[in-house]
Design a protein around this motif. Structure first.
Motif, PDB file in Angstrom:
ATOM      1  N   UNK A   1       0.848  -1.197   0.000  1.00 46.53           N
ATOM      2  CA  UNK A   1       0.000   0.000   0.000  1.00 46.53           C
ATOM      3  C   UNK A   1       0.882   1.245   0.000  1.00 46.53           C
ATOM      4  N   UNK A   2       0.459   2.277  -0.739  1.00 46.71           N
ATOM      5  CA  UNK A   2       1.248   3.518  -0.727  1.00 46.71           C
ATOM      6  C   UNK A   2       1.154   4.181   0.642  1.00 46.71           C
ATOM      7  N   UNK A   3       2.151   4.982   0.998  1.00 44.73           N
ATOM      8  CA  UNK A   3       2.066   5.671   2.287  1.00 44.73           C
ATOM      9  C   UNK A   3       0.884   6.637   2.278  1.00 44.73           C
ATOM     10  N   UNK A   4       0.286   6.883   3.440  1.00 42.49           N
ATOM     11  CA  UNK A   4      -0.830   7.819   3.474  1.00 42.49           C
ATOM     12  C   UNK A   4      -0.377   9.205   3.024  1.00 42.49           C
ATOM     13  N   UNK A   5      -1.284   9.967   2.411  1.00 47.48           N
ATOM     14  CA  UNK A   5      -0.884  11.301   1.958  1.00 47.48           C
ATOM     15  C   UNK A   5      -0.522  12.191   3.144  1.00 47.48           C
ATOM     16  N   UNK A   6       0.385  13.109   2.877  1.00 51.63           N
ATOM     17  CA  UNK A   6       0.809  14.048   3.905  1.00 51.63           C
ATOM     18  C   UNK A   6      -0.383  14.913   4.303  1.00 51.63           C
ATOM     19  N   UNK A   7      -0.515  15.123   5.577  1.00 47.70           N
ATOM     20  CA  UNK A   7      -1.624  15.909   6.096  1.00 47.70           C
ATOM     21  C   UNK A   7      -1.465  17.367   5.654  1.00 47.70           C
ATOM     22  N   UNK A   8      -2.542  17.958   5.162  1.00 48.04           N
ATOM     23  CA  UNK A   8      -2.485  19.345   4.694  1.00 48.04           C
ATOM     24  C   UNK A   8      -3.076  20.281   5.747  1.00 48.04           C
ATOM     25  N   UNK A   9      -2.732  21.544   5.611  1.00 50.73           N
ATOM     26  CA  UNK A   9      -3.321  22.554   6.503  1.00 50.73           C
ATOM     27  C   UNK A   9      -4.836  22.602   6.313  1.00 50.73           C
ATOM     28  N   UNK A  10      -5.291  22.397   5.078  1.00 50.66           N
ATOM     29  CA  UNK A  10      -6.723  22.422   4.809  1.00 50.66           C
ATOM     30  C   UNK A  10      -7.410  21.272   5.535  1.00 50.66           C
ATOM     31  N   UNK A  11      -6.810  20.094   5.521  1.00 49.98           N
ATOM     32  CA  UNK A  11      -7.376  18.965   6.255  1.00 49.98           C
ATOM     33  C   UNK A  11      -7.415  19.235   7.747  1.00 49.98           C
ATOM     34  N   UNK A  12      -6.354  19.853   8.275  1.00 48.14           N
ATOM     35  CA  UNK A  12      -6.340  20.220   9.694  1.00 48.14           C
ATOM     36  C   UNK A  12      -7.466  21.200  10.007  1.00 48.14           C
ATOM     37  N   UNK A  13      -7.677  22.175   9.113  1.00 47.45           N
ATOM     38  CA  UNK A  13      -8.733  23.166   9.323  1.00 47.45           C
ATOM     39  C   UNK A  13     -10.110  22.500   9.321  1.00 47.45           C
ATOM     40  N   UNK A  14     -10.319  21.553   8.389  1.00 46.57           N
ATOM     41  CA  UNK A  14     -11.608  20.867   8.335  1.00 46.57           C
ATOM     42  C   UNK A  14     -11.889  20.115   9.629  1.00 46.57           C
ATOM     43  N   UNK A  15     -10.849  19.531  10.223  1.00 47.65           N
ATOM     44  CA  UNK A  15     -11.031  18.768  11.463  1.00 47.65           C
ATOM     45  C   UNK A  15     -11.067  19.645  12.703  1.00 47.65           C
TER      46      UNK A  15
ATOM     47  N   UNK B   1     -13.296  25.130  14.274  1.00 39.43           N
ATOM     48  CA  UNK B   1     -13.134  26.326  15.091  1.00 39.43           C
ATOM     49  C   UNK B   1     -14.157  27.406  14.781  1.00 39.43           C
ATOM     50  N   UNK B   2     -14.772  27.326  13.610  1.00 40.84           N
ATOM     51  CA  UNK B   2     -15.683  28.383  13.192  1.00 40.84           C
ATOM     52  C   UNK B   2     -14.977  29.491  12.436  1.00 40.84           C
ATOM     53  N   UNK B   3     -13.653  29.424  12.347  1.00 42.58           N
ATOM     54  CA  UNK B   3     -12.888  30.424  11.600  1.00 42.58           C
ATOM     55  C   UNK B   3     -12.935  30.099  10.121  1.00 42.58           C
ATOM     56  N   UNK B   4     -12.794  31.134   9.289  1.00 41.89           N
ATOM     57  CA  UNK B   4     -12.605  30.889   7.859  1.00 41.89           C
ATOM     58  C   UNK B   4     -11.220  30.274   7.680  1.00 41.89           C
ATOM     59  N   UNK B   5     -10.998  29.664   6.524  1.00 41.54           N
ATOM     60  CA  UNK B   5      -9.690  29.055   6.267  1.00 41.54           C
ATOM     61  C   UNK B   5      -8.590  30.113   6.329  1.00 41.54           C
ATOM     62  N   UNK B   6      -8.865  31.301   5.797  1.00 45.75           N
ATOM     63  CA  UNK B   6      -7.893  32.401   5.834  1.00 45.75           C
ATOM     64  C   UNK B   6      -7.547  32.757   7.274  1.00 45.75           C
TER      65      UNK B   6
END
Length: 178
Positions: free
Chosen positions: A85-99, A102-107
């Motif tokens: 199996x390929x290694x899992x994709x590197x975690x992105x800032x966008x993925x962190x924001x989705x999880x 916080x109620x903040x916009x991505x910006x």
């Protein structure tokens, strides 16, 4: 028994079972091939070594079609011969924001209080002696409104103000800041 299976035949086993390197659990087990199908010879070869078997053709299929399914031995062989199996994709800032939820916009999540802002004011035009609206882009060091940490020059358009801010930001980073 199965040492003479070609890579293409192994791929047919994987396809029949719906297997991929990142999906190692079979979710289907059928392959329908007509008498002129390009893969028929490979499917018959897999039947001859016991990794596939024929199933009755359902009534909704053409009566000349043949239905193949992978045997238990074929399933074990296919799973054991999956590439890693390929290694899992590197975690992105966008993925962190989705999880983060916080109620903040991505910006705002990315920049927080460091988000640049525009400021507009009537200022005297350069060399014209007339007053006109000018813009400046800046970023605060802290929540305090009076202490911009990085600021561009006053410019007649927002586009020019942004370019001036970016130049100031680049100069600040060049000095060893951020």
């Amino acid at each position: 028994m199965s040492t003479n299976v070609t890579p293409y035949q192994l791929n047919l086993l994987h396809h029949t079972l719906g297997l991929r390197p990142d999906r190692r659990e079979p979710y289907r087990n059928h392959f329908v091939a007509g008498p002129e199908h390009d893969d028929l010879a490979d499917l018959e070869a897999l039947v001859s070594v016991g990794l596939m078997a024929r199933s009755p053709t359902p009534k909704f299929c053409n009566p000349t079609d043949m239905v193949f399914h992978v045997t238990e031995a074929g399933e074990v062989y296919a799973i054991n011969n999956l590439p890693p199996a390929p290694p899992p994709p590197k975690r992105s800032k966008y993925g962190d924001w989705l999880d983060a939820d916080t109620g903040f916009s991505f910006r705002d999540y990315l920049l927080g209080d460091n988000a640049p802002e525009y400021e507009g004011a009537w200022r005297e035009g350069t060399g014209t002696g007339r007053s006109c609206w000018h813009w400046r882009m800046y970023r605060r060091e802290s929540p305090c409104w009076q202490n911009p940490r990085i600021e561009g020059e006053w410019k007649p358009t927002k586009k020019e103000a942004k370019a001036s801010y970016k130049a100031a930001l680049k100069a600040q980073r060049g000095k060893g800041g951020e």
